[in-house]
Write a protein that holds these residues in place. Structure first.
Motif, PDB file in Angstrom:
ATOM      1  N   SER A 153      -4.570   6.276  -0.870  1.00 47.86           N
ATOM      2  CA  SER A 153      -3.473   5.465  -0.856  1.00 47.86           C
ATOM      3  C   SER A 153      -3.646   4.568  -2.272  1.00 47.86           C
ATOM      4  CB  SER A 153      -3.596   4.457   0.102  1.00 47.86           C
ATOM      5  OG  SER A 153      -4.913   3.775   0.276  1.00 47.86           O
ATOM      6  N   HIS A 181       0.979   5.194   0.463  1.00 46.22           N
ATOM      7  CA  HIS A 181       0.044   6.369   0.721  1.00 46.22           C
ATOM      8  C   HIS A 181       0.518   7.488   0.263  1.00 46.22           C
ATOM      9  CE1 HIS A 181      -1.507   4.131   3.809  1.00 46.22           C
ATOM     10  NE2 HIS A 181      -0.449   3.475   4.236  1.00 46.22           N
ATOM     11  N   VAL A 192       1.069  -1.358  -0.002  1.00 47.21           N
ATOM     12  CA  VAL A 192       0.080   0.012   0.106  1.00 47.21           C
ATOM     13  C   VAL A 192       0.821   1.241  -0.051  1.00 47.21           C
ATOM     14  CG1 VAL A 192      -1.611   1.431   1.438  1.00 47.21           C
ATOM     15  CG2 VAL A 192      -1.837  -1.151   1.166  1.00 47.21           C
TER      16      VAL A 192
END
Length: 209
Positions: free
Chosen positions: A41, A10, A8
């Motif tokens: 994100s 951000h 992920v």
């Protein structure tokens, strides 16, 4: 054996997200990736062998760092750019000497280490500046030597002059001459001396105004 890894990334805002995605699309990654965008994100799924995934993630992180460095200034108020990124985004290029000298003449802070450029000029502005310099370069490249262009272009950009006007000024001041055998204008003095005398002349004109 095919493996999968999910990371992920951000982001602060839509601008960073768009810039990151734009750079990501330019990469030729060894692994297959799928990107799912969320509010702040990006969820990236990477598939391939372990080595392919490792290499892909390394390059994805590199893109993230480069995008952040050019969008957000450091504590000294400087952005960090890859010169190659600037030229690719601008769709044209000039010598780094011309770019650095132009930034200096425009009173921007600038540091160049041979690969990365740190400057106080924001991303969109430096891309626009390179496009402008590239256009001026195409106007005078056939009739000038490399050294004289390194004087003409920074001055033309910094003083909002046509490069032809700057060339005429150099000839008028005895700092450049036309070489019949080369079909080009070249400097009479060295680059630093010519630039110094030209700038003194221009500043003197500005004082009289």
């Amino acid at each position: 054996m095919v493996a999968k890894k999910v990371v992920v990334i951000h982001v602060r805002d839509d601008v960073e997200k768009e810039e990151f995605m734009k750079e990501l699309q330019k990469l030729r990654l060894p692994a297959f990736i799928y990107v799912h965008g969320k509010l702040n994100s990006l969820k990236i799924t990477v598939q391939g062998t372990k080595d392919e995934i490792r290499e892909a993630l390394k390059r994805i992180r590199d893109v993230q760092h480069r995008v952040r460095a050019r969008l957000y200034a450091n504590r000294r108020g400087l952005y960090r750019y890859s010169v190659e990124d600037i030229f690719r985004e601008a769709g044209t290029s000039v010598s780094t000497q011309i770019l650095v000298k132009t930034l200096e003449l425009e009173d921007e802070t600038v540091e160049f280490d041979g690969r990365d450029l740190k400057t106080s000029l924001p991303w969109e502005d430096i891309v626009g500046l390179v496009r402008s310099l590239g256009g001026m370069l195409s106007d005078i490249s056939f009739q000038t030597t490399r050294q004289i262009r390194e004087v003409i272009l920074p001055v033309a950009a910094a003083y909002s002059l046509d490069p032809g006007e700057v060339l005429d000024l150099l000839v008028k001041l005895g700092l450049a001459e036309y070489k019949e055998d080369k079909f080009k204008y070249e400097l009479v003095k060295n680059k630093e001396q010519a630039l110094e005398k030209l700038l003194k002349y221009l500043k003197g004109e500005a004082d009289e105004d």
